[in-house]
Design a protein around this motif. Structure first.
Motif, PDB file in Angstrom:
ATOM      1  N   GLN A   1      -4.196   4.877  -8.382  1.00  0.00           N
ATOM      2  CA  GLN A   1      -5.244   3.883  -8.585  1.00  0.00           C
ATOM      3  C   GLN A   1      -5.576   3.716 -10.053  1.00  0.00           C
ATOM      4  OE1 GLN A   1      -8.336   5.270  -5.937  1.00  0.00           O
ATOM      5  NE2 GLN A   1      -7.378   4.379  -4.124  1.00  0.00           N
TER       6      GLN A   1
ATOM      7  N   TYR B   1       1.013   5.078   0.825  1.00  0.00           N
ATOM      8  CA  TYR B   1       0.306   6.104   1.579  1.00  0.00           C
ATOM      9  C   TYR B   1       0.746   7.475   1.059  1.00  0.00           C
ATOM     10  CZ  TYR B   1      -1.092   2.438   4.832  1.00  0.00           C
ATOM     11  OH  TYR B   1      -1.653   1.311   5.382  1.00  0.00           O
TER      12      TYR B   1
ATOM     13  N   THR C   1      -3.467   9.958  -5.078  1.00  0.00           N
ATOM     14  CA  THR C   1      -4.031   8.636  -4.788  1.00  0.00           C
ATOM     15  C   THR C   1      -4.892   8.169  -5.952  1.00  0.00           C
ATOM     16  OG1 THR C   1      -4.004   9.002  -2.398  1.00  0.00           O
ATOM     17  CG2 THR C   1      -5.534   7.340  -3.222  1.00  0.00           C
TER      18      THR C   1
ATOM     19  N   MET D   1       0.838  -1.192   0.000  1.00  0.00           N
ATOM     20  CA  MET D   1       0.000   0.000   0.000  1.00  0.00           C
ATOM     21  C   MET D   1       0.880   1.252   0.000  1.00  0.00           C
ATOM     22  SD  MET D   1      -3.046   1.397   0.107  1.00  0.00           S
ATOM     23  CE  MET D   1      -4.180   0.109   0.654  1.00  0.00           C
TER      24      MET D   1
ATOM     25  N   LYS E   1      -2.310   0.735  -9.037  1.00  0.00           N
ATOM     26  CA  LYS E   1      -1.546   0.542  -7.805  1.00  0.00           C
ATOM     27  C   LYS E   1      -2.429   0.752  -6.582  1.00  0.00           C
ATOM     28  CE  LYS E   1       2.788   2.152  -9.896  1.00  0.00           C
ATOM     29  NZ  LYS E   1       3.912   3.117  -9.796  1.00  0.00           N
ATOM     30  N   LYS E   2      -2.089   0.071  -5.494  1.00  0.00           N
ATOM     31  CA  LYS E   2      -2.818   0.262  -4.243  1.00  0.00           C
ATOM     32  C   LYS E   2      -2.301   1.526  -3.566  1.00  0.00           C
ATOM     33  CE  LYS E   2      -4.177  -4.418  -2.879  1.00  0.00           C
ATOM     34  NZ  LYS E   2      -4.102  -5.417  -1.792  1.00  0.00           N
ATOM     35  N   ALA E   3      -3.204   2.461  -3.313  1.00  0.00           N
ATOM     36  CA  ALA E   3      -2.798   3.723  -2.702  1.00  0.00           C
ATOM     37  C   ALA E   3      -3.907   4.255  -1.809  1.00  0.00           C
ATOM     38  CB  ALA E   3      -2.461   4.747  -3.777  1.00  0.00           C
ATOM     39  N   LYS E   4      -3.501   5.009  -0.798  1.00  0.00           N
ATOM     40  CA  LYS E   4      -4.466   5.586   0.137  1.00  0.00           C
ATOM     41  C   LYS E   4      -4.013   6.986   0.532  1.00  0.00           C
ATOM     42  CE  LYS E   4      -6.762   4.763   4.586  1.00  0.00           C
ATOM     43  NZ  LYS E   4      -6.904   3.842   5.740  1.00  0.00           N
TER      44      LYS E   4
ATOM     45  N   LYS F   1       5.866   2.454   6.899  1.00  0.00           N
ATOM     46  CA  LYS F   1       4.913   2.588   5.796  1.00  0.00           C
ATOM     47  C   LYS F   1       5.640   3.046   4.537  1.00  0.00           C
ATOM     48  CE  LYS F   1       0.669   3.499   8.413  1.00  0.00           C
ATOM     49  NZ  LYS F   1       1.190   2.964   9.665  1.00  0.00           N
ATOM     50  N   GLN F   2       5.076   2.673   3.394  1.00  0.00           N
ATOM     51  CA  GLN F   2       5.602   3.130   2.112  1.00  0.00           C
ATOM     52  C   GLN F   2       4.871   4.430   1.781  1.00  0.00           C
ATOM     53  OE1 GLN F   2       4.798   0.987  -1.722  1.00  0.00           O
ATOM     54  NE2 GLN F   2       6.955   0.426  -1.542  1.00  0.00           N
TER      55      GLN F   2
END
Length: 308
Positions: free
Chosen positions: A26, A3, A22, A1, A30-33, A65-66
């Motif tokens: 997406q 961030y 984000t 994920m 890619k998974k992003a938040k 965290k990334q």
């Protein structure tokens, strides 16, 4: 994920940039938040509420965290635990802040009025179209960071991009800016400490750490009337944060001028040297100066560098 996060005490550009990047990640699969490391201000709250979007989640620590940083690139302006996070990229429009990584990363900084303007360019380069909500958010961030194109940080490209975004989201720039600045100026329910720290940043130069709080408002008299209480609070905050110099500025959005609070001899020496003006009753009046990034911080850094 991944961030995506802006700086401490986030402004509208910081929050919007986290949301927009984000969306960008997406789109690329890619998974992003989008997250934040501080409380949103009233202007940002107004912007998000207008199109019914929730603020990014509050994360108190970035350890392990990334992270992808937007609207800043200095670790002292990032969230707690940044030194234990894996920074994979930076998208910003500020000066270089001395960030260090173990390996090469995506790093893009441009001299432009807001990170949102740069994000618009990124979307265009990848041929990713913007929907109405995305366009509205980016437009608001540009208006906020450039004070509707009156800040010296504004370039022609910011205005061009804002006009394109206004067409997409069907907004009148003047009317939107008026509503935003009204929300930005609302201090109802805010403590003086909230006002000082709502847009506060720290900088390091010549082994000196100095902090600058900034508050933009339509009617600065509302805050100036509380001058002595603010001065006392600034002294306490300086001691609490263990920094060398502490400043607070009130920016008059309408008249394009700034009031710089001076709490002690050290601040007075540096500020008078930086702006070539004398302190009077713990204030220095700065006509035509509204940008912390381009006008206030560089002047203070130059004054610190010139000291023997």
């Amino acid at each position: 994920m991944i961030y995506v996060v802006g700086h401490k005490n986030p402004d509208t550009d910081s929050i919007v940039s986290a949301i927009a990047i984000t969306d960008y990640f997406q789109k690329l699969g890619k998974k992003a938040k989008a997250i934040r490391v501080g409380k949103i201000n009233k202007e940002t709250e107004f912007v998000l509420n207008k199109i019914k979007i929730k603020a990014p989640s509050l994360i108190k620590n970035l350890s392990n965290k990334q992270v992808f940083l937007v609207d800043h690139n200095a670790t002292e302006q990032s969230g707690d635990g940044i030194e234990k996070a894996e920074i994979i990229g930076v998208l910003d429009h500020h000066n270089l802040g001395g960030i260090k990584t173990d390996k090469p990363i995506y790093f893009r900084i441009e001299e432009i009025g807001s990170t949102a303007s740069l994000i618009f360019k990124v979307f265009q380069e990848k041929n990713i179209s913007l929907n109405k909500k995305q366009a509205f958010l980016l437009l608001c961030a540009i208006i906020s960071d450039t004070l509707k194109f009156t800040s010296p940080t504004t370039i022609k490209k910011d205005i061009e991009i804002a006009k394109k975004l206004a067409v997409i989201c069907e907004q009148d720039i003047d009317e939107l800016a008026q509503d935003m600045f009204k929300a930005k100026s609302d201090i109802k329910g805010m403590s003086l400490e909230n006002i000082i720290l709502s847009d506060y940043k720290e900088y390091k130069e010549k082994n000196k750490i100095f902090g600058i709080g900034l508050f933009e408002i339509i009617n600065p008299k509302i805050i100036l009337d509380k001058k002595q209480k603010i001065l006392d609070l600034l002294v306490n905050l300086k001691q609490k944060k263990k920094i060398d110099l502490m400043f607070f500025t009130i920016v008059d959005i309408i008249k394009k001028q700034t009031y710089l609070f001076i709490i002690g001899d050290k601040e007075k020496i540096i500020a008078e040297k930086a702006f070539k003006k004398k302190e009077k009753q713990n204030l220095i009046f700065l006509s035509g100066i509204v940008s912390r990034k381009k006008q206030i911080v560089p002047a203070i850094i130059k004054a610190l560098e010139s000291r023997k």
